[in-house]
Motif scaffolding. Sequence first.
Motif, PDB file in Angstrom:
ATOM      1  N   ASP A 153     -25.879  11.494 -13.134  1.00  0.00           N
ATOM      2  CA  ASP A 153     -24.772  12.367 -13.494  1.00  0.00           C
ATOM      3  C   ASP A 153     -24.124  12.959 -12.239  1.00  0.00           C
ATOM      4  O   ASP A 153     -24.745  13.062 -11.182  1.00  0.00           O
ATOM      5  N   MET A 154     -22.858  13.353 -12.375  1.00  0.00           N
ATOM      6  CA  MET A 154     -22.120  13.958 -11.272  1.00  0.00           C
ATOM      7  C   MET A 154     -22.199  15.473 -11.361  1.00  0.00           C
ATOM      8  O   MET A 154     -22.068  16.054 -12.438  1.00  0.00           O
ATOM      9  N   LYS A 155     -22.383  16.099 -10.223  1.00  0.00           N
ATOM     10  CA  LYS A 155     -22.489  17.551 -10.140  1.00  0.00           C
ATOM     11  C   LYS A 155     -21.146  18.118  -9.695  1.00  0.00           C
ATOM     12  O   LYS A 155     -20.580  17.686  -8.686  1.00  0.00           O
ATOM     13  N   GLY A 156     -20.612  19.084 -10.462  1.00  0.00           N
ATOM     14  CA  GLY A 156     -19.288  19.600 -10.138  1.00  0.00           C
ATOM     15  C   GLY A 156     -19.154  21.097 -10.296  1.00  0.00           C
ATOM     16  O   GLY A 156     -20.088  21.794 -10.712  1.00  0.00           O
ATOM     17  N   ILE A 157     -17.962  21.586  -9.955  1.00  0.00           N
ATOM     18  CA  ILE A 157     -17.624  23.001 -10.084  1.00  0.00           C
ATOM     19  C   ILE A 157     -16.222  23.110 -10.658  1.00  0.00           C
ATOM     20  O   ILE A 157     -15.449  22.148 -10.632  1.00  0.00           O
ATOM     21  N   ASP A 158     -15.890  24.280 -11.208  1.00  0.00           N
ATOM     22  CA  ASP A 158     -14.493  24.579 -11.527  1.00  0.00           C
ATOM     23  C   ASP A 158     -14.150  25.926 -10.914  1.00  0.00           C
ATOM     24  O   ASP A 158     -14.952  26.857 -10.936  1.00  0.00           O
TER      25      ASP A 158
END
Length: 392
Positions: A153-158
């Motif tokens: 899975d990809m780890k992200g932020i907003d």
Amino acid sequence: MKYQYSDSVQITPHFNSCEFRCKCGKEHEFSVSDELVQKLEQLYATLNCSKIIVTSGFRCSAHDKAVKGSGTGQHTLGNAADICCYGQDGQPISSKVVCCKAQDIGFNGIANITAAYQYTHVDVRPNGKWYGDEVHGNSTVTDDFYKYFGGEDMKGIDVSVHNGNIDWGKVKADGIDFAILRAGYGRLASQKDEKFEQNYAGAKAAGIPVGAYWYSYAMTPEEAELEADVFLSVIKGKQFEMPVYFDLEEKKQFDLGKEQVSAIMRAFLKKVENAGYFVGLYGSASSLTTHTADDIKSWYTIWLAHWVDQTNYNGAYGIWQHSEKGKVDGINGNVDMDICYKDFQTIIKGKGLNGWGKAEPTSTPAPDVPDTDVTVTIQIGKDSYKGTLKKE
């Protein structure tokens, strides 16, 4: 709907009743669920198929038992089909992809049924869900095929203006794979997020794939369309590897009720979609369950907000915002944390959406025309004719 064995009724543009006949060898009547065929037609369009072959549709009880079924399963009710989907290149589409898309469309029973991952079971059972992989038995193996088949899975932020000045190089070095940027809110161009341009430029320079979202205050579909217009003007000329989202979460909006809220969502989403964007909906587990129509959740990708260690939301979603108290190098204070389960970049770029456009075919340059007269020889039968072509 019941059909006679001899019937050949075109139920939808790509499916005929005869494709669902029982294969027991006896010419008896059979049933086919209208919902099943409609969802198969939607799957055909979603996957851009060249064809879908139904390898097993209706089964009488005896035939179902003969192929190691229970004799009372979904095939015997006309609710199921085993299928092989083919792409425009004429090759079978992996059942891993088919399972994920079938989940998005809303089939309640889905399973890969061969070790080669070419054949898929789908059904419209009225109660419960079964997501299986018959390579590993007949039990449910997952509640989300994107997670099951998706690999890492990809780890992200907003982020938004509230996160201040961000050092995107440090963010990248801290293992962040993507970022969703607030573009703004409301119906006025002046409500563009003050850090949007800075965040877009910084993330792009650091090589971080980006998406965007627009925070809504719309109380009517007409106001939602105005918000969509402003959003489109803000993101015009930019390229997004990740989806762009509609964020509706004000209490006064939810007080309008599910029907009006869903109408507001559709107005914004449709306008942005028609402008050439891969658009989705941001929502909490609660609002998605109580205030979002099923057609929206099945057609548009979902960005789920549920700040728990393990969500119990049972709908499909592509990104999960699991915390609002994350810590990332390069950002002062807390930041929203996200996990992405889909390869949005390949989908978006492949379809030429979100500002990418499809590459124009390379043309072959015309051969140079000589500046001098040309002597040519023409063969007609056994005779040769020689002459000079003069350039005008």
